[in-house]
Design a protein around this motif. Structure first.
Motif, mmCIF file in Angstrom:
data_model
loop_
_atom_site.group_PDB
_atom_site.id
_atom_site.type_symbol
_atom_site.label_atom_id
_atom_site.label_comp_id
_atom_site.label_asym_id
_atom_site.label_seq_id
_atom_site.Cartn_x
_atom_site.Cartn_y
_atom_site.Cartn_z
ATOM 1 N N LYS A 92 -1.935 26.705 40.065
ATOM 2 C CA LYS A 92 -1.810 27.147 41.455
ATOM 3 C C LYS A 92 -0.851 26.304 42.297
ATOM 4 C CE LYS A 92 -6.317 29.429 41.441
ATOM 5 N NZ LYS A 92 -5.814 30.677 40.906
ATOM 6 N N TYR A 106 -6.659 28.131 27.934
ATOM 7 C CA TYR A 106 -5.667 29.115 28.379
ATOM 8 C C TYR A 106 -4.526 29.355 27.402
ATOM 9 C CZ TYR A 106 -8.228 28.053 32.575
ATOM 10 O OH TYR A 106 -9.239 27.867 33.471
ATOM 11 N N ARG A 129 0.924 29.572 37.153
ATOM 12 C CA ARG A 129 0.686 30.087 38.500
ATOM 13 C C ARG A 129 -0.794 30.429 38.690
ATOM 14 N NH1 ARG A 129 5.237 34.060 40.587
ATOM 15 N NH2 ARG A 129 5.950 33.500 38.543
ATOM 16 N N TYR A 130 -1.359 31.028 37.667
ATOM 17 C CA TYR A 130 -2.738 31.495 37.740
ATOM 18 C C TYR A 130 -3.728 30.339 37.690
ATOM 19 C CZ TYR A 130 -6.914 34.134 36.473
ATOM 20 O OH TYR A 130 -8.158 34.676 36.455
ATOM 21 N N SER A 161 8.442 31.218 28.793
ATOM 22 C CA SER A 161 8.579 32.112 29.926
ATOM 23 C C SER A 161 7.206 32.579 30.421
ATOM 24 C CB SER A 161 9.451 33.281 29.482
ATOM 25 O OG SER A 161 9.277 34.363 30.286
ATOM 26 N N SER A 162 6.296 32.836 29.483
ATOM 27 C CA SER A 162 4.990 33.300 29.968
ATOM 28 C C SER A 162 4.155 32.154 30.550
ATOM 29 C CB SER A 162 4.212 34.065 28.894
ATOM 30 O OG SER A 162 4.191 33.355 27.710
ATOM 31 N N SER A 221 4.975 30.397 32.852
ATOM 32 C CA SER A 221 5.122 30.499 34.299
ATOM 33 C C SER A 221 3.912 31.208 34.918
ATOM 34 C CB SER A 221 6.403 31.265 34.622
ATOM 35 O OG SER A 221 6.401 31.689 35.939
ATOM 36 N N GLY A 222 3.564 32.369 34.360
ATOM 37 C CA GLY A 222 2.437 33.142 34.896
ATOM 38 C C GLY A 222 1.117 32.409 34.713
ATOM 39 N N ILE A 223 0.972 31.789 33.554
ATOM 40 C CA ILE A 223 -0.296 31.092 33.273
ATOM 41 C C ILE A 223 -0.446 29.888 34.210
ATOM 42 C CG2 ILE A 223 -1.587 29.820 31.488
ATOM 43 C CD1 ILE A 223 -0.285 31.673 29.407
ATOM 44 N N HIS A 246 6.551 29.529 42.860
ATOM 45 C CA HIS A 246 6.957 29.717 41.459
ATOM 46 C C HIS A 246 8.161 30.614 41.366
ATOM 47 C CE1 HIS A 246 3.575 28.100 39.136
ATOM 48 N NE2 HIS A 246 2.959 28.240 40.299
ATOM 49 N N TYR A 247 9.004 30.335 40.396
ATOM 50 C CA TYR A 247 10.080 31.283 40.099
ATOM 51 C C TYR A 247 10.409 31.194 38.624
ATOM 52 C CZ TYR A 247 13.836 34.488 40.963
ATOM 53 O OH TYR A 247 14.609 35.619 40.960
ATOM 54 N N ASN A 248 10.612 32.348 38.004
ATOM 55 C CA ASN A 248 11.016 32.359 36.604
ATOM 56 C C ASN A 248 12.393 33.009 36.484
ATOM 57 O OD1 ASN A 248 10.372 31.911 33.723
ATOM 58 N ND2 ASN A 248 10.615 34.115 33.637
#
Ligand code: SF4
Ligand code: SF4
Lengths: 457, 390
Positions: free
Chosen positions: B118, B70, B114-115, B107-108, B110-112, B122-124
């Motif tokens: 799991k 990832y 979350r995906y 910062s990114s 966070s999205g990775i 989540h909060y950024n």
């Protein structure tokens, strides 16, 4: 027996040459500005500063673009080496390191443009405009140029919310106000710096020009969905500089250039003419930044029938209309004409039902595959080249996940090629070509898989 | 309450060896645990909601095997390691993860995360890049939105009194950490660099109240214990990107050097300034988290409106605290270190070196790949550096 006529693999657009020449003019204008004693700013590519600076008669040049130009002419090497001796770690952005090397040379020459600099070089800056957009290099790089120039640095802030937070009520309005306030402070600073007053009409005129250019670029890109696709990524890269790094060039000239390009691309669509001179065997997307030093690699792929029909970087956003009848503040008008909420992007990109699914997906997962991968579906790509760059994390960090999601969702495979935007030594074209040849089998396989699963392509 | 029987340094060592020990007990007691990445997520808001902040760190001793899928290898290996641990289930006790715009990839992540990992919540936090007045204004709004999101997650509201109490508790931790660093001013220091790192790591792995109690125990024990660090020739300041485990410091301290002060984020960085109690408490938090914490991720300048840049003045504005550290802790050398692929620190290195030259303090830059094995070749360089230190 008919004799095969071997043409060049790429069918370059004629209208591209005039637009590309505008970029040379931008550097020329920089050189002339210096000779005439006009102020010159070095600017990072971002959404706001160029028009503001131009409205204040400040000539703009873009080191990011200049570094890619050095790389394309295979002249970046000595600047990169110089940056290393200046103590900059070698993993930092290649554009930045080439610029640092250039700056160090300039200081050595008492502010003169280094004679080895291509395209007339970049004149000494009186201002550096950094940016909070996209990557850390965009402000850390210019901050560190304080070692070489006494030019002040203004970092034009920009909000960077993640997708989920973007959809949270209040975020868009707060961020719009942040941009408005930030631009106002920037203008106050520029007025102090130049002793001139901002001409708001001029800003709105240039801003409108930018919007027109964006619309045409968008329309051209829409035409590229045709089969065969009429315009190759190399042409897109050649002309994007004229739109994005156009400096102080008159926007109407760039608008005209793009209009001509639109007409030519449209003609090709109407007559089934492709962007490559070979049968379009594979429709490809290029994800990441270009290997500026080895663009001919794409020609070799075109020779095999690979037509790059879209790309992830520098793409124009979908034009949109906004009601500004109640907005009188010129900065707010400037911002609202171009800054969109993620919610409205989704609402425009998808039909209502799918739009709410996408939003739900973002709230649940943090991002949406459909949003991220939609160009692959729209352009019906057979494969994707992912360019993982040693010196740019921002353009590379999401690529592996992208490949994973793409295969999972649309059964489109990805070819990972490691390299760099600037540094030739990090790219091995022979090995990359071997990988590409083998990748054709994978693409053929997934074409069948998609067919079996009932995909549109 | 914790069933801990050990105290002070022994307890630190115990929790250092398994820093999830206490947090898992709390989880079983029904507490909600929030992982936070880097020092920018505002932990006071978590504490005010009775959520337990737990710092997300990597593990340089564990090979990265799962994150490759990832995050490519051109990304900072610390972040890759954090994700790797997440993917291996080592953060499964977390109820939420809060990240911030520490750097672009941070910062990114966070999205990775979350995906792929799991974690349920989540909060950024979109921390601005500069200390402009507009940015300070912006972060206040950003933190208010963050507070609302955390309240929604916790299912309760933060009262002013609760937030104030949390700020006071965290400030107490900052004051205690500074007291700990005071002990390092002596020669030899009463606490080694490696011990300091362990202590900070441990207090970021337990609730703030327990961290404060542990800090008190450690401070009192350090004052009286016999086995304190030996006197060495070099008293070093270590600057740079994250160091979340001891091997590099241990390597340095195995030579003729003590690390007496640092400017790193599992070190002094989060503790050297208090959060001011302001009428609107968010104002004080905003000032602290955007302006006061000194990390290269933020563009700081003395006067953003100055029309000419004076490089030396700029260096002084940004780095004079390093000269204060060197003076107060009597450091006679600086080790600048960074994990490879950290851009925010990478651009800073030549400038910090310029500043050190200006204040006549010798420095050396070490880049490492966040593995224990990768540190071995650096030892000879440190040895050579120590030879030039008087
Ligand atoms: S996005 Fe990448 S290539 Fe572009 S300036 Fe930033 S680090 Fe450099
Ligand atoms: S070490 Fe650097 S790159 Fe890595 S998370 Fe921290 S700031 Fe970002």
């Amino acid at each position: 027996m008919t004799q095969e006529v071997k043409t060049r693999p790429l069918n370059r657009l004629k209208s591209m040459y005039a637009l590309r020449a505008e970029v040379d003019k931008m550097y020329q204008a920089g050189g002339e500005a210096e000779a005439e004693g006009k102020p010159v700013a070095w600017v990072m590519l971002e959404g706001w500063a160029n028009a503001i600076l131009n409205a204040m008669d400040i000539i703009t040049v873009f080191p990011e673009n200049y570094s890619s130009l050095c790389a394309a002419q295979k002249l970046a090497g000595p600047f990169l080496e110089r940056a290393e001796t200046e103590g900059y770690p070698t993993h930092l952005c290649g554009y930045a390191r080439a610029c640092v090397g250039y700056s160090a040379r300039m200081v050595e020459l008492n502010g003169q443009i280094p004679p080895e600099a291509p395209a007339g070089g970049m004149p000494r800056p009186m201002l550096l405009v950094a940016s909070g957009e996209v990557c850390d290099a965009r402000f850390k790089w210019f901050q560190s140029l304080g070692r070489y120039f006494d030019a002040p640095v203004w970092t034009l802030e920009s909000p960077s919310p993640n997708a989920r937070e973007s959809l949270t009520p209040g975020t868009y309005e707060r961020n719009t106000q942040f941009l408005v306030n930030e631009i106002k402070q920037f203008v106050i600073f520029l007025e102090k710096l130049t002793g001139k007053k901002m001409e708001w009409d001029k800003l709105l005129f240039t801003g409108d020009g930018t919007n027109k250019i964006n619309r045409l670029r968008w329309d051209i890109n829409q035409l590229r969905k045709a089969r065969p696709s009429p315009m190759h990524t190399r042409d897109f890269w050649s002309v994007m500089s004229a739109a994005l790094y156009r400096g102080a060039a008159d926007p109407t000239v760039i608008v005209e250039g793009n209009q001509k390009m639109y007409d030519e691309v449209k003609y090709r669509v109407d007559h089934g003419i492709a962007g490559i001179n070979r049968p379009e065997k594979y429709r490809m997307s290029f994800e990441g930044l270009a290997p500026w030093h080895s663009l001919s690699f794409l020609d070799s792929l075109a020779d095999r029938g690979w037509n790059f029909v879209c790309e992830s970087a520098y793409s124009p956003g979908r034009p949109f209309k906004v009601d500004l009848s109640s907005v009188t503040d010129p900065v707010e008008r400037y911002v609202r004409k171009r800054y969109r909420s993620l919610a409205s992007v989704i609402e425009q990109e998808f039909e209502p039902e799918e739009a709410s699914e996408v939003k739900e997906e973002i709230m649940r997962e943090g991002s949406s595959n459909r949003l991220r991968l939609r160009h692959i579906r729209e352009y019906q790509c057979d494969g994707v080249v992912l360019h993982v760059l040693l010196s740019c994390r921002s353009a590379s960090s999401g690529l592996t996940l992208f490949a994973d999601q793409l295969l999972d969702m649309y059964k489109v495979p990805s070819l990972i090629i490691e390299g760099d935007i600037i540094d030739t030594s990090l790219f091995n074209p022979v090995e990359a070509m071997k990988k590409a040849e083998a990748f054709e089998d994978t693409m053929d396989h997934y074409k069948k898989v998609r067919k079996d699963l009932g995909f549109e392509w | 309450m914790s069933a801990a029987t050990k105290q002070g340094f022994a307890r630190v060592q115990e929790l250092y060896q398994d820093r999830t020990q206490r947090i898992k007990e709390l989880k079983e007691e029904g507490k909600k645990i929030i992982g936070y990445l880097c020092i920018y997520p505002v932990t006071e808001i978590m504490t005010a909601l009775d959520l337990v902040p737990y710092r997300v760190l990597g593990d340089m001793r564990e090979p990265i095997t799962k994150a490759d899928a990832y995050l490519p290898s051109v990304v900072c290996p610390f972040l890759r390691s954090c994700l790797d641990l997440g993917l291996k289930g080592k953060y499964e006790f977390l109820d939420g993860v809060v990240t911030s715009h520490i750097c672009d990839v941070g910062s990114s992540l966070s999205g990775i995360w979350r995906y792929t990992v799991k974690t349920p919540f989540h909060y950024n936090i979109d921390t601005p890049h500069t200390t402009h007045d507009t940015s300070l204004n912006q972060i206040k709004g950003v933190l208010k939105a963050y507070q609302t999101a955390m309240e929604n997650f916790a299912g309760k509201k933060i009262t002013n009194a609760k937030l104030k109490k949390a700020i006071i508790l965290h400030n107490e931790q900052r004051a205690l950490a500074r007291e700990l660093y005071e002990l390092k001013k002596q020669d030899p220091p009463l606490v080694s660099g490696a011990e300091t790192l362990k202590i900070i790591k441990v207090i970021q792995s337990i609730p703030v109240v327990e961290g404060n109690a542990l800090l008190r125990e450690v401070i009192s024990e350090a004052r009286t214990r016999k086995n304190k660090p030996a006197k060495k020739n070099a008293r070093l300041l270590v600057w740079g990107s994250i160091l979340d485990d001891t091997p590099l410091i241990e390597m340095i301290e195995s030579l003729d050097a003590n690390v007496v002060i640092d400017d790193t984020c599992v070190g002094s960085r989060p503790f050297f300034d208090d959060v001011k109690i302001t009428p609107d408490l968010i104002d004080g938090l905003a000032q602290h988290y955007l302006v006061d914490i000194k990390c290269p991720r933020t563009f700081r300048a003395r006067d953003f409106y100055a029309v000419k840049k004076n490089y030396l003045e700029d260096l002084k504005t940004r780095f004079s605290y390093l000269s204060d550290y060197a003076r107060e802790w009597k450091a006679n050398g600086v080790i600048l270190q960074s994990v490879r692929y950290c851009d925010t620190h990478g651009y800073e290195v030549p400038q910090v070196r310029d500043y050190l030259k200006e204040i006549d303090l010798p420095g050396i830059y070490l880049e490492h790949d966040y593995t224990v094995g990768g540190l071995a070749p650096l030892k000879t360089r440190v040895q050579g550096f120590l030879e030039i230190i008087e």
